[in-house]
Write an enzyme that holds these catalytic residues in place. Structure first.
Site, short mmCIF file in Angstrom:
data_model
loop_
_atom_site.label_atom_id
_atom_site.label_comp_id
_atom_site.label_asym_id
_atom_site.label_seq_id
_atom_site.Cartn_x
_atom_site.Cartn_y
_atom_site.Cartn_z
N ASP A 1 20.76 44.77 40.19
CA ASP A 1 19.63 44.03 39.64
C ASP A 1 19.30 42.93 40.65
O ASP A 1 19.84 42.91 41.78
CB ASP A 1 19.94 43.50 38.23
CG ASP A 1 20.95 42.36 38.21
OD1 ASP A 1 21.54 42.06 39.29
OD2 ASP A 1 21.18 41.77 37.14
N CYS A 31 25.63 43.21 40.31
CA CYS A 31 24.74 42.30 39.59
C CYS A 31 25.32 40.91 39.82
O CYS A 31 26.13 40.72 40.74
CB CYS A 31 24.59 42.69 38.12
SG CYS A 31 26.06 42.58 37.08
N THR A 52 27.45 39.08 38.08
CA THR A 52 28.91 39.05 37.85
C THR A 52 29.58 40.40 38.10
O THR A 52 30.81 40.47 38.17
CB THR A 52 29.20 38.71 36.37
OG1 THR A 52 28.53 39.70 35.56
CG2 THR A 52 28.70 37.32 36.01
N HIS A 105 44.99 54.87 40.51
CA HIS A 105 45.48 55.13 39.16
C HIS A 105 44.38 55.53 38.17
O HIS A 105 44.64 56.31 37.26
CB HIS A 105 46.20 53.89 38.61
CG HIS A 105 47.53 53.66 39.27
ND1 HIS A 105 48.44 52.75 38.79
CD2 HIS A 105 48.10 54.20 40.38
CE1 HIS A 105 49.53 52.76 39.56
NE2 HIS A 105 49.34 53.62 40.55
N HIS A 120 48.77 59.97 36.28
CA HIS A 120 47.50 59.25 36.14
C HIS A 120 46.38 60.20 35.73
O HIS A 120 45.44 59.79 35.05
CB HIS A 120 47.15 58.54 37.45
CG HIS A 120 48.24 57.63 37.90
ND1 HIS A 120 48.62 56.53 37.16
CD2 HIS A 120 49.07 57.67 38.98
CE1 HIS A 120 49.63 55.92 37.77
NE2 HIS A 120 49.92 56.60 38.88
C1 RB5 Z 1 21.13 38.15 35.68
O1 RB5 Z 1 20.79 36.80 35.55
C2 RB5 Z 1 22.60 38.33 35.31
O2 RB5 Z 1 22.77 38.18 33.94
C3 RB5 Z 1 23.08 39.71 35.75
O3 RB5 Z 1 22.91 39.84 37.12
C4 RB5 Z 1 24.53 40.01 35.50
O4 RB5 Z 1 25.37 39.02 35.94
C5 RB5 Z 1 24.87 40.47 34.14
O5 RB5 Z 1 26.01 40.84 33.82
#
Ligand code: RB5
Length: 150
Positions: free
Chosen positions: A8, A66, A68, A99, A134
Site C-alpha cells: 500500500d 505496508c 507495519t 519450519h 514440519h
Molecule cells: C496505512 O496508514 C497503514 O495503516 C498500513 O500501511 C498498515 O500499516 C496497516 O496494517
C-alpha cells in the site's frame, strides 16, 4: 525464482528497495501495485492480489509491504493456501521458511530500516523448507482451512 511484490502507500518505498535488490540478484519480480506512495490506498487489495498470484503459480513467492507489515499480511492470509509471515528479524525470516514453509513474507516500512529489511529478504529467499515433522504441521494448517471452507 520469480517473486510477486505488493504494497500500500505505507510500504511503497520499501517495496521499491526490495525490487531493486532482488533484480540486482537476477531475480525476476512481478509488481502488483500500488504504483505510487502519494495516494492513500487499501492494503487488503494488494495483499489479496499477490496472494492470488502465488496460489495461481504466476510467481513462486510473494513479498508484501505496508506501514507495519501487519494489515497486508492479514489480507494475504485470508487466501487459502497462503502462509504469509510478518517478520522483523533475520532469525524469524529463516524459521518462517525452514519450519513454516511461508510462501509470502510481509515487512513494515515504518518498522524496519532499509538495511535490515534487505537482510531479512536475503535470509528468507536463501532458506529452504526442512519438511519432515514440519510438513505434518503445515498440513494441519491446511486442514484448519478446509474446516472453514465447506
Ligand atoms: C496505512 O496508514 C497503514 O495503516 C498500513 O500501511 C498498515 O500499516 C496497516 O496494517
Amino acid at each position: 525464482m520469480k517473486i510477486g511484490l505488493g504494497c500500500d502507500h505505507g510500504g511503497y518505498n520499501l517495496k521499491l528497495e526490495i525490487k531493486k535488490y532482488l533484480e540486482s540478484k537476477g531475480i525476476e519480480c512481478v509488481d502488483y501495485g500500488t504504483n505510487n506512495s502519494e495516494e492513500s490506498v487499501d492494503y487488503p487489495i494488494y495483499g489479496q492480489k499477490v496472494a492470488e498470484a502465488v496460489i495461481a503459480k504466476e510467481v513462486d513467492y510473494g513479498i508484501v509491504c505496508c506501514g507495519t507489515g501487519i494489515g497486508i499480511s492479514l489480507a494475504a492470509n485470508k487466501v487459502p493456501g497462503i502462509r504469509c509471515a510478518v517478520v522483523s528479524d533475520t532469525f524469524s525470516a529463516k524459521m518462517s521458511k525452514a519450519h513454516n514453509n511461508a510462501n509470502m513474507l510481509s515487512l513494515g516500512e515504518r518498522v524496519l530500516g532499509r538495511g535490515l529489511a534487505l537482510e531479512i529478504v536475503e535470509a528468507w529467499i536463501n532458506t529452504e523448507f526442512e519438511g519432515d515433522r514440519h510438513q505434518r504441521r503445515v498440513n494441519l494448517l491446511s486442514e484448519i482451512e478446509k474446516q472453514y471452507n465447506k
